[in-house]
Design an enzyme around this catalytic site. Structure first.
Site, PDB file in Angstrom:
ATOM      1  N   SER A  74       7.014   2.675   1.502  1.00 47.08           N
ATOM      2  CA  SER A  74       7.117   2.427  -0.161  1.00 47.08           C
ATOM      3  C   SER A  74       8.031   3.200  -0.934  1.00 47.08           C
ATOM      4  O   SER A  74       8.525   2.721  -1.841  1.00 47.08           O
ATOM      5  CB  SER A  74       5.636   2.586  -0.501  1.00 47.08           C
ATOM      6  OG  SER A  74       5.003   4.092  -0.135  1.00 47.08           O
ATOM      7  N   SER A  75       8.427   4.281  -0.412  1.00 51.39           N
ATOM      8  CA  SER A  75       9.416   5.172  -1.391  1.00 51.39           C
ATOM      9  C   SER A  75      10.690   4.542  -1.118  1.00 51.39           C
ATOM     10  O   SER A  75      11.600   4.333  -2.298  1.00 51.39           O
ATOM     11  CB  SER A  75       9.401   6.561  -1.019  1.00 51.39           C
ATOM     12  OG  SER A  75       9.952   6.856   0.222  1.00 51.39           O
TER      13      SER A  75
ATOM     14  N   ASP B  93      14.491   3.860   6.566  1.00 49.85           N
ATOM     15  CA  ASP B  93      13.520   2.952   5.728  1.00 49.85           C
ATOM     16  C   ASP B  93      14.364   2.393   4.660  1.00 49.85           C
ATOM     17  O   ASP B  93      14.269   1.274   4.518  1.00 49.85           O
ATOM     18  CB  ASP B  93      12.676   4.085   5.180  1.00 49.85           C
ATOM     19  CG  ASP B  93      11.483   4.592   6.019  1.00 49.85           C
ATOM     20  OD1 ASP B  93      11.625   4.424   7.326  1.00 49.85           O
ATOM     21  OD2 ASP B  93      10.508   5.193   5.583  1.00 49.85           O
TER      22      ASP B  93
ATOM     23  N   GLY C  94       3.032   4.773   5.185  1.00 48.05           N
ATOM     24  CA  GLY C  94       4.090   4.871   6.499  1.00 48.05           C
ATOM     25  C   GLY C  94       4.669   3.190   6.495  1.00 48.05           C
ATOM     26  O   GLY C  94       5.357   2.742   7.588  1.00 48.05           O
TER      27      GLY C  94
ATOM     28  N   PRO D 284       0.917  -1.175  -0.085  1.00 44.52           N
ATOM     29  CA  PRO D 284       0.262   0.079  -0.033  1.00 44.52           C
ATOM     30  C   PRO D 284       0.864   1.085   0.102  1.00 44.52           C
ATOM     31  O   PRO D 284       1.950   1.238   0.742  1.00 44.52           O
ATOM     32  CB  PRO D 284      -0.730  -0.145   1.246  1.00 44.52           C
ATOM     33  CG  PRO D 284      -0.475  -1.621   1.901  1.00 44.52           C
ATOM     34  CD  PRO D 284       0.902  -1.929   1.152  1.00 44.52           C
TER      35      PRO D 284
HETATM   36  C1  MEV Z   1       9.302   7.527   8.425  1.00 45.51           C
HETATM   37  O1  MEV Z   1       9.046   6.120   7.937  1.00 45.51           O
HETATM   38  C2  MEV Z   1       9.958   7.730   9.518  1.00 45.51           C
HETATM   39  C3  MEV Z   1      10.144   9.017  10.165  1.00 45.51           C
HETATM   40  O2  MEV Z   1      11.247   8.825  11.213  1.00 45.51           O
HETATM   41  C4  MEV Z   1      10.960  10.157   9.138  1.00 45.51           C
HETATM   42  C5  MEV Z   1      12.468   9.498   9.094  1.00 45.51           C
HETATM   43  O3  MEV Z   1      13.080   8.767   9.742  1.00 45.51           O
HETATM   44  O4  MEV Z   1      13.094  10.213   7.943  1.00 45.51           O
HETATM   45  C6  MEV Z   1       9.057   9.701  10.484  1.00 45.51           C
END
Ligand code: MEV
Length: 307
Positions: A98-99, A143, A95, A91
């Site tokens: 995906s990117s 990520d 969060g 999806p």
């Molecule tokens: C996003 O998946 C995680 C955040 O902590 C942003 C980041 O780590 O750059 C919200």
């Protein structure tokens, strides 16, 4: 990395869930992240020049961003002669990384084409990082580090130095249920709004970030001891702190409560949060909860992280 039926080869970038430490990780705290079974597959086919075929369904702005990110990675990889297309089972914009998964899949395909063999994880992470910088500005890097390594990690960003990334030796599998609580605004907007609050009241927000980072370190130790109850409790407390940071919402709070009522040892929003997105729960056995949520019309899936 594997040969594709019909020619060329395939590179996979898994999505991720952050079990502890999002947002605080941007300010130097530890985060605990694990890959999920859903992700993005890039298909590279030999061609006369280096080209990206963006999925037709994308809106104009996303398409332009993806093409810019591809151009940055292709340039750094020496523009190997392949045409790359992508397919996703993730999806998007929920969060779930995906990117980063797109960045890792495309970077893996480019590097494989340039060198004729699968890339080292550090090189893959570096190239994917260039694409993530186009998508998000200055992400912490957790990520794409998790996606490139393809395993559970403890991640810590360090000023002016490479991040500290440790692959975790889990004592027991982590059985997770991920539930979608609704659409949300882009990560960069939620991160930027929190940065404005942090800049205005640095000591107040600094204390919360510090506590989130400590929880993540405790959670890492619990995961490595196989103490699922302690890890679950840390996730519950982390959700409360994310709410205090202003990145939860009634939909995310309600979904976390629902997962706990369905037997989760712990549940929290995962990723940037904001007005929607995904919630992750840690279970001994997530199957009954998955069935219950599905019957109630909730979009959810199970994923298991093996030691
Ligand atoms: C996003 O998946 C995680 C955040 O902590 C942003 C980041 O780590 O750059 C919200």
């Amino acid at each position: 990395m594997r040969p594709a039926p019909g020619g060329g080869y395939l590179a996979f970038g898994p999505g991720k869930v952050i079990l502890l430490g999002e947002h605080a990780v941007v300010y130097g705290g530890t985060a605990l992240a694990v890959p999920i079974r859903l992700g993005v597959t890039a298909h590279a086919r030999p061609a006369a020049s280096c080209l990206f075929r963006a999925p037709a369904a994308l809106d104009r702005a996303t398409r332009r961003l993806l093409l810019r990110a591809f151009a940055a990675a292709a340039e750094a990889a020496g523009r190997p002669p392949v045409t790359i297309s992508v397919q996703s089972t993730l999806p998007m914009s929920m969060g779930l990384g995906s990117s980063a998964a797109v960045a890792v899949a495309i970077s893996g395909a480019l590097l494989r084409a340039a060198a004729g063999r699968a890339p080292a994880a550090a090189r893959l992470r570096d190239l994917a990082g260039r694409m993530e910088a186009v998508f998000h500005g200055t992400p912490s890097g957790v990520d794409h580090a998790c996606s490139a390594l393809g395993g559970p990690i403890a991640f810590r960003r360090r000023e002016g130095r490479p991040p500290r990334i440790r692959r975790l030796a889990l004592r027991r599998p982590l059985e997770l249920l991920v539930a979608i609580a609704g659409s949300r605004r882009p990560t960069r907007d939620t991160v930027a709004a929190l940065r404005r609050r942090q800049a205005r009241w640095p000591s107040r927000y600094g204390r919360l970030f510090q506590e989130v980072g400590r929880l993540a370190e405790e959670g890492v130790r619990a995961a490595e001891r196989g103490d699922l109850e302690s890890l679950g409790d840390a996730m519950n407390v982390n959700h409360g702190l994310l709410a205090a940071l202003g990145v939860s919402s009634p939909a995310l709070d309600a979904m976390a409560a629902r997962l706990r009522a369905a037997g989760a040892l712990g549940a929290k929003l995962t990723g940037a949060g904001g007005d929607g997105g995904a919630v992750v729960g840690l279970f001994r056995d997530a199957r009954p909860a998955e069935a219950r949520l599905r019957r109630a019309g909730v979009t959810c899936f199970r994923t298991r992280v093996e030691p």
